[in-house]
Motif scaffolding. Sequence first.
Motif, PDB file in Angstrom:
ATOM      1  N   ILE A  29      12.816  -0.387  12.856  1.00  7.41           N
ATOM      2  CA  ILE A  29      13.166   1.020  12.675  1.00  7.41           C
ATOM      3  C   ILE A  29      12.252   1.657  11.638  1.00  7.41           C
ATOM      4  CG2 ILE A  29      15.002   2.643  12.054  1.00  7.41           C
ATOM      5  CD1 ILE A  29      15.595   0.949  14.586  1.00  7.41           C
ATOM      6  N   ALA A  30      11.634   2.771  12.020  1.00  2.00           N
ATOM      7  CA  ALA A  30      10.864   3.578  11.072  1.00  2.00           C
ATOM      8  C   ALA A  30      11.851   4.506  10.376  1.00  2.00           C
ATOM      9  CB  ALA A  30       9.796   4.387  11.794  1.00  2.00           C
ATOM     10  N   ASP A  41       3.456  -4.993  13.330  1.00  2.00           N
ATOM     11  CA  ASP A  41       4.060  -3.669  13.164  1.00  2.00           C
ATOM     12  C   ASP A  41       3.710  -3.089  11.802  1.00  2.00           C
ATOM     13  OD1 ASP A  41       5.218  -3.908  15.694  1.00  2.00           O
ATOM     14  OD2 ASP A  41       7.118  -4.661  14.898  1.00  2.00           O
ATOM     15  N   MET A  42       3.682  -3.937  10.770  1.00  5.20           N
ATOM     16  CA  MET A  42       3.296  -3.475   9.439  1.00  5.20           C
ATOM     17  C   MET A  42       1.870  -2.929   9.456  1.00  5.20           C
ATOM     18  SD  MET A  42       4.839  -6.648   7.195  1.00  5.20           S
ATOM     19  CE  MET A  42       4.251  -6.023   5.615  1.00  5.20           C
ATOM     20  N   GLY A 101       8.644   3.874   5.655  1.00  4.05           N
ATOM     21  CA  GLY A 101       8.564   2.437   5.851  1.00  4.05           C
ATOM     22  C   GLY A 101       9.213   1.998   7.141  1.00  4.05           C
ATOM     23  N   LEU A 102       9.270   0.673   7.295  1.00  3.68           N
ATOM     24  CA  LEU A 102       9.872   0.047   8.469  1.00  3.68           C
ATOM     25  C   LEU A 102      10.946  -0.934   8.011  1.00  3.68           C
ATOM     26  CD1 LEU A 102       6.691  -0.908  10.565  1.00  3.68           C
ATOM     27  CD2 LEU A 102       8.106   1.154  10.773  1.00  3.68           C
ATOM     28  N   ALA A 103      11.951  -1.136   8.869  1.00  2.37           N
ATOM     29  CA  ALA A 103      13.025  -2.069   8.537  1.00  2.37           C
ATOM     30  C   ALA A 103      13.482  -2.833   9.767  1.00  2.37           C
ATOM     31  CB  ALA A 103      14.211  -1.313   7.937  1.00  2.37           C
ATOM     32  N   VAL A 104      13.856  -4.083   9.531  1.00  6.98           N
ATOM     33  CA  VAL A 104      14.569  -4.894  10.512  1.00  6.98           C
ATOM     34  C   VAL A 104      15.881  -5.258   9.837  1.00  6.98           C
ATOM     35  CG1 VAL A 104      14.640  -7.099  11.750  1.00  6.98           C
ATOM     36  CG2 VAL A 104      12.504  -5.791  11.645  1.00  6.98           C
ATOM     37  N   ASP A 109       0.819  -1.218   0.000  1.00 11.53           N
ATOM     38  CA  ASP A 109       0.000   0.000   0.000  1.00 11.53           C
ATOM     39  C   ASP A 109       0.853   1.267   0.000  1.00 11.53           C
ATOM     40  OD1 ASP A 109      -2.154  -1.729   0.071  1.00 11.53           O
ATOM     41  OD2 ASP A 109      -2.507  -1.494   2.209  1.00 11.53           O
ATOM     42  N   GLY A 110       1.928   1.240  -0.794  1.00  9.56           N
ATOM     43  CA  GLY A 110       2.776   2.413  -0.950  1.00  9.56           C
ATOM     44  C   GLY A 110       3.847   2.583   0.116  1.00  9.56           C
ATOM     45  N   MET A 111       3.868   1.723   1.125  1.00  7.93           N
ATOM     46  CA  MET A 111       4.903   1.802   2.160  1.00  7.93           C
ATOM     47  C   MET A 111       5.938   0.703   1.915  1.00  7.93           C
ATOM     48  SD  MET A 111       3.099   2.995   5.693  1.00  7.93           S
ATOM     49  CE  MET A 111       4.581   3.838   6.249  1.00  7.93           C
ATOM     50  N   VAL A 112       7.153   0.942   2.401  1.00  5.58           N
ATOM     51  CA  VAL A 112       8.287   0.042   2.185  1.00  5.58           C
ATOM     52  C   VAL A 112       8.562  -0.732   3.475  1.00  5.58           C
ATOM     53  CG1 VAL A 112      10.732  -0.058   1.569  1.00  5.58           C
ATOM     54  CG2 VAL A 112       9.263   1.705   0.559  1.00  5.58           C
ATOM     55  N   PHE A 113       8.788  -2.036   3.328  1.00  8.90           N
ATOM     56  CA  PHE A 113       9.116  -2.888   4.469  1.00  8.90           C
ATOM     57  C   PHE A 113      10.371  -3.678   4.121  1.00  8.90           C
ATOM     58  CE2 PHE A 113       4.668  -1.911   4.688  1.00  8.90           C
ATOM     59  CZ  PHE A 113       4.546  -1.471   5.996  1.00  8.90           C
ATOM     60  N   GLU A 114      11.437  -3.392   4.846  1.00  6.85           N
ATOM     61  CA  GLU A 114      12.732  -4.015   4.597  1.00  6.85           C
ATOM     62  C   GLU A 114      12.983  -5.093   5.634  1.00  6.85           C
ATOM     63  OE1 GLU A 114      16.490  -4.797   2.952  1.00  6.85           O
ATOM     64  OE2 GLU A 114      14.802  -3.675   2.140  1.00  6.85           O
ATOM     65  N   GLY A 115      13.203  -6.314   5.165  1.00  7.27           N
ATOM     66  CA  GLY A 115      13.555  -7.402   6.059  1.00  7.27           C
ATOM     67  C   GLY A 115      12.374  -8.017   6.782  1.00  7.27           C
ATOM     68  N   HIS A 116      12.690  -8.678   7.890  1.00 10.38           N
ATOM     69  CA  HIS A 116      11.736  -9.510   8.615  1.00 10.38           C
ATOM     70  C   HIS A 116      10.891  -8.713   9.611  1.00 10.38           C
ATOM     71  CE1 HIS A 116      13.260 -13.292   6.944  1.00 10.38           C
ATOM     72  NE2 HIS A 116      14.369 -12.571   6.792  1.00 10.38           N
TER      73      HIS A 116
END
Length: 148
Positions: free
Chosen positions: A133-134, A93-94, A107-110, A81-88
């Motif tokens: 991390i946001a 949280d998503m 986005g969020l990243a692990v 939905d247009g947001m970025v999610f990096e990793g696990h």
Amino acid sequence: MKLTRRLAILLMLGVPSLAMAASDIVVHRDPGCGCCEQWAAQVHRQFGRRVTMIDDQRRAAFQRAQGVPTRLASCHTAIVDGMVFEGHVPIADMKRVLAQRPRGVKGLAVAGMPIGSPGMEVPGQRAQAFNVIAFGSGGETIFARHNS
């Protein structure tokens, strides 16, 4: 009234947000990475949407184009939905960041591949502590802590 005309009217009245919510989730991964498949299966189950996996030889360039900070890199990058999610990133949280849409967060990243994060569950292994991390124009902040 014809069915196509009815559909056109519904779309003009605000149903596009429903269509957007039902869109595919696209995941760019390091070619052949198995833990990405495990994470994607969890995303599919909890979002109830199709997940399209792309083996991406140029994923580092894709990450940069999506604004993922290099130090937060992992083995896959998803667009939801247009947001970025990096990793696990944990699915809870998503869903929370997608519902909140905080200003300045892209986005969020692990970072890395911590044992015990979604898709990295290893029987008999103790789960590692990790942060979600946001990131975005607002900088980087801890969005959630897990297994601490």
